[in-house]
Write a protein that holds these residues in place. Sequence first.
Motif, mmCIF file in Angstrom:
data_model
loop_
_atom_site.group_PDB
_atom_site.id
_atom_site.type_symbol
_atom_site.label_atom_id
_atom_site.label_comp_id
_atom_site.label_asym_id
_atom_site.label_seq_id
_atom_site.Cartn_x
_atom_site.Cartn_y
_atom_site.Cartn_z
ATOM 1 N N ILE A 1 29.694 43.119 35.351
ATOM 2 C CA ILE A 1 30.911 42.313 35.388
ATOM 3 C C ILE A 1 30.906 41.475 36.664
ATOM 4 O O ILE A 1 30.477 41.944 37.725
ATOM 5 N N PHE B 1 33.406 38.691 38.884
ATOM 6 C CA PHE B 1 34.767 38.193 39.052
ATOM 7 C C PHE B 1 34.761 36.776 39.625
ATOM 8 O O PHE B 1 33.883 36.403 40.401
ATOM 9 N N GLU C 1 34.684 32.913 30.618
ATOM 10 C CA GLU C 1 35.578 33.358 31.680
ATOM 11 C C GLU C 1 36.881 33.852 31.047
ATOM 12 O O GLU C 1 37.585 33.092 30.378
ATOM 13 N N SER D 1 29.750 36.502 28.795
ATOM 14 C CA SER D 1 30.963 36.144 28.065
ATOM 15 C C SER D 1 31.542 34.869 28.679
ATOM 16 O O SER D 1 31.085 34.392 29.722
ATOM 17 N N ASN E 1 31.445 42.779 42.296
ATOM 18 C CA ASN E 1 30.645 42.654 41.085
ATOM 19 C C ASN E 1 29.822 43.927 40.936
ATOM 20 O O ASN E 1 29.395 44.516 41.924
ATOM 21 N N LEU F 1 40.724 47.286 34.142
ATOM 22 C CA LEU F 1 39.931 46.609 35.157
ATOM 23 C C LEU F 1 40.512 46.887 36.538
ATOM 24 O O LEU F 1 41.722 47.055 36.692
ATOM 25 N N LEU G 1 29.824 50.551 38.026
ATOM 26 C CA LEU G 1 30.463 49.733 36.992
ATOM 27 C C LEU G 1 31.713 50.428 36.445
ATOM 28 O O LEU G 1 32.750 49.786 36.225
ATOM 29 N N PHE H 1 37.168 36.944 34.886
ATOM 30 C CA PHE H 1 35.937 37.729 34.961
ATOM 31 C C PHE H 1 35.042 37.356 33.793
ATOM 32 O O PHE H 1 35.493 36.777 32.793
ATOM 33 N N ARG H 2 33.791 37.662 33.941
ATOM 34 C CA ARG H 2 32.829 37.537 32.847
ATOM 35 C C ARG H 2 32.074 38.851 32.709
ATOM 36 O O ARG H 2 31.681 39.462 33.705
ATOM 37 N N LEU H 3 31.848 39.265 31.484
ATOM 38 C CA LEU H 3 31.004 40.427 31.204
ATOM 39 C C LEU H 3 29.566 39.952 31.022
ATOM 40 O O LEU H 3 29.320 38.835 30.565
ATOM 41 N N PHE I 1 35.204 48.552 35.725
ATOM 42 C CA PHE I 1 35.429 48.216 34.316
ATOM 43 C C PHE I 1 35.384 49.511 33.504
ATOM 44 O O PHE I 1 34.331 50.130 33.405
ATOM 45 N N THR J 1 43.420 43.867 29.941
ATOM 46 C CA THR J 1 42.752 43.721 31.240
ATOM 47 C C THR J 1 43.582 44.301 32.379
ATOM 48 O O THR J 1 43.040 44.623 33.440
#
Length: 266
Positions: free
Chosen positions: A241, A243, A206, A204, A258, A158, A125, A167-169, A129, A154
Amino acid sequence: MAKNRSYIDLEGTLGGLTFYRSGGQSIVKTKSAINKDRILKEANFKRTRENMSEFGGSAKVGKSLRHGFASIVSIMSDRTVTGRLTAVMKRINANGAGVRGKREFSILPNKGFLEGFEFNKGLSLETVFYAPYSVPSLDANRSIATWTIPDFNTSDYLHPPEGASHFRLVLACSVLSDFSYDNALKSYEPVEPNENEVSAISFSSEIPLGGLVGSDTTLVADLGFTAALPATVGVVVALGIIFYQDINGSFYELASDNAMSIALVG
């Protein structure tokens, strides 16, 4: 054990040789001359039976952890995750109370073996991130996990894959019970079966790549318990994370890069 380099791929047993595939390769091994009944009954194989019992328990506890993250583990992990988790559980088992072959799996006292575990060995990770953030927190009941990520750029923090636009956390948590050996069932079973594998996950929105997020991001995952969890379970909290690629307003999850890591066992 040897590798079969013939242009003919075989699977099965032939003349005392067993052919099978592993890791994309054709493997051949000789059939064991040791009878299964001897291993299960003779005194000479007592240590072997003990090792088999605890290895089976390690695999079972590792499987329980994977089941707790079943909704997301398939897109976050590599093909070695099962074996690596089994190895971690075997280390926990080696510290357990009891006689060989029946040693316990105690999660909280051995949480250090799990914290930092990467579901994708080849992609941690922190290499994808690396924005500043604090370790997630758990409430007094260990039911609610909270993770706050301060606003960040970002473009600076990232390392997205090619083609990603958003992306989403992810904040995911799952309860992992201690396991003990059940003499009647002759297998390892969870000490707290009702709580074991209870899980929660939070995503989170997007977030577009490029520039500042625009605000702090707070994720909350609630396991739904109204009373404090017993000390015989650990709450495994993982951060990740994912993508995406935006195509005409629809977000398509990318299959690579990911990442998810266990940040806390509380």
